[in-house]
Design an enzyme around this catalytic site. Sequence first.
Site, mmCIF file in Angstrom:
data_model
loop_
_atom_site.group_PDB
_atom_site.id
_atom_site.type_symbol
_atom_site.label_atom_id
_atom_site.label_comp_id
_atom_site.label_asym_id
_atom_site.label_seq_id
_atom_site.Cartn_x
_atom_site.Cartn_y
_atom_site.Cartn_z
ATOM 1 C CG ASP A 67 -1.709 1.228 1.407
ATOM 2 O OD1 ASP A 67 -1.941 1.902 0.386
ATOM 3 O OD2 ASP A 67 -2.103 1.529 2.545
ATOM 4 C CG ASP A 71 -6.088 2.839 0.496
ATOM 5 O OD1 ASP A 71 -5.125 2.029 0.602
ATOM 6 O OD2 ASP A 71 -6.763 2.943 -0.557
ATOM 7 C CG ASP A 75 -1.412 1.545 -3.681
ATOM 8 O OD1 ASP A 75 -0.204 1.344 -3.931
ATOM 9 O OD2 ASP A 75 -1.793 2.242 -2.723
ATOM 10 C CG ASP A 245 -10.690 -16.975 -13.307
ATOM 11 O OD1 ASP A 245 -9.870 -17.299 -12.444
ATOM 12 O OD2 ASP A 245 -11.915 -16.962 -13.110
ATOM 13 C CD GLU A 299 -8.185 -21.292 -12.267
ATOM 14 O OE1 GLU A 299 -7.967 -21.464 -11.071
ATOM 15 O OE2 GLU A 299 -9.101 -20.543 -12.684
#
Length: 598
Positions: A67, A71, A75, A245, A299
């Site tokens: 981060d 927050d 990120d 995915d 996957e």
Amino acid sequence: MKNLKRMLCIFLTTALLAGMCIGAVSAFAAKEKPKTVTICSRTEPKYDNSWYKDLTVYQIWCRSFKDSDGDGIGDLEGVYQELDYLKDLGVDCIWFSPIYPSPQKDYGYDIADYYGINPEYGTMETFEKVMKGAHDRGMKVVMDLVINHTSDQHQWFQESRKSKDNPYHDWYFWRDPKNGSYPNNWDSLFEGKAWKYDENLGQYYLHVFAEGQPDLNMDNPEVRNEVKKIMRYWLDKGVDGFREDVISYISKDPGLPDGIPLPAATGIEHYDKGPNLDSYLKEFKQDVYNNYNMFTVGEMPQSKPADALTYGCGKRLDMLISFDQMTADGIVTDYVHVPFSLVRYKRAWRDWQTQLYGKGWNCLYIENHDHARVISRYGSEHYWKESGKTLATSYLMLTGTPFIYQGQEIGMLNTHFNSLDECKDVVTFNNEKTFAKVGVTGQRYLDLVNKTSREHARTPVQWDDSKNAGFTTGTPWFGVNPNYKTINVAAEQKDPDSILNYYKKALKVRKAYPALSKGSYKEYYPASEKIYCYEKDYGDQKALVICSFSKQDIPFVAPTGFDLSKGTLVLQNYPDAPAGSRSCTLRPYECRVYIYNG
Ligand code: GLC
């Protein structure tokens, strides 16, 4: 015999109410379907993308990586700050788990806009900065592409639920109730039944995963065109490929027939490697991939080497993500926990190494965001350092493209939850209901979560021993593992004997010796639950990889033809390596890699 096996399987699943995680149950439900597979493409690829075989891929699950703005949520700026760390580790490619706008019901695997960046993670400019930073350092960037389903907050789904004649209605599977109830008997893998009723329309929609993840209707050509548009958008922007995915679930059997009743996974045989999977993958390959210098890794939860020969190997996708080596301590799925079996772990690698050799290419991994930490599962927290290094060695010396999951390189371990209130994952909460049906409740269920859940992979990366492990200056969105005072990047950077420094060395060694990165595979002592030993051969170079998975000293005898005193020891996890010509004593979780040049 086959019937007996099948009945036993069904009994086991029924007894255990396995279901839940994606690794679920399919092997039991597998149904032979006639398949038309066309091997040659009409169009040939414009580029030689074989460079993907030389990569080491690092997976970033952004929310927990680093981060930068306090927050409490990881990120992209945080990723940018650590690009040199990744380069120094020796990775050449970053795979981002989904970083698109999403309501985060499945932490990004529920995408609300395929063309944007989740504002919690940054902006498109930040993403472009990270991508450029990676490219400048010689690293590729791969995006996760989730096209089996979207978020229920996606505009397409919002439109589709407005009316039956809305142009987006057919982009999803909407069905009328059958006899006043669900359109078929399918289960969701993540949340109850696979159908959710919509009062406004008087219809149900299909969600193989969570309710907030409605399945896209890939049979609709408009959907496939949109998928191709999304792919081109990111490729034109400069990304180098996709991790796709649950790609094996994108084609559903026409008519969505009832499935064989199986607890928590009924219906899976009607969408796992469905009738049009091959033709849709071929379409993506011909219309998109062949025009770009990129690679794909798909996957396929229930895949076997034969599937890789059909759908992987550059014919449709380049590599498949199999789950075989990830269920060495579970029955079908991680949640139905049994003691780790080295024999099962080795068998998984052997099947894929031998059956794909010279024909395809393996994706090598032992951790990702869907599984508990591997040292806690397959190694020993007591022999943390030794077993972390042996596990690394066991898979990094195989042939294929290695993947490393964030935190794996410093040997992050499972955390401890005192209550389910500390948990975050939809799967944990769904399984609570599933296991309650067989009487596993309260503390017993919590124990299971503490052992097996994918929550453990998602605790923040431990950067140093300052507050919150240096992950954030704010309040972390998810509890930091209290062991961060000892297990963290800064401490391991300073320690020449650390797991982190071992990973760096192992990646270098792998690249230096083609027998390791490209060689054929021959395994010794396959029935041993204590020793993993294999030979790799490439040209006149041979390697002997020896890994002990024992907590005690054990005797080791080298396979015929190997003289330990004549090999060059290129990697080891103890400071010395005493050996006679054929034999030695292996200390707890000791590993050694010998090279022989002909
Ligand atoms: C894949 C992802 C997993 C996700 C699921 C549904 O298996 O790896 O994290 O929950 O698909 O999208």
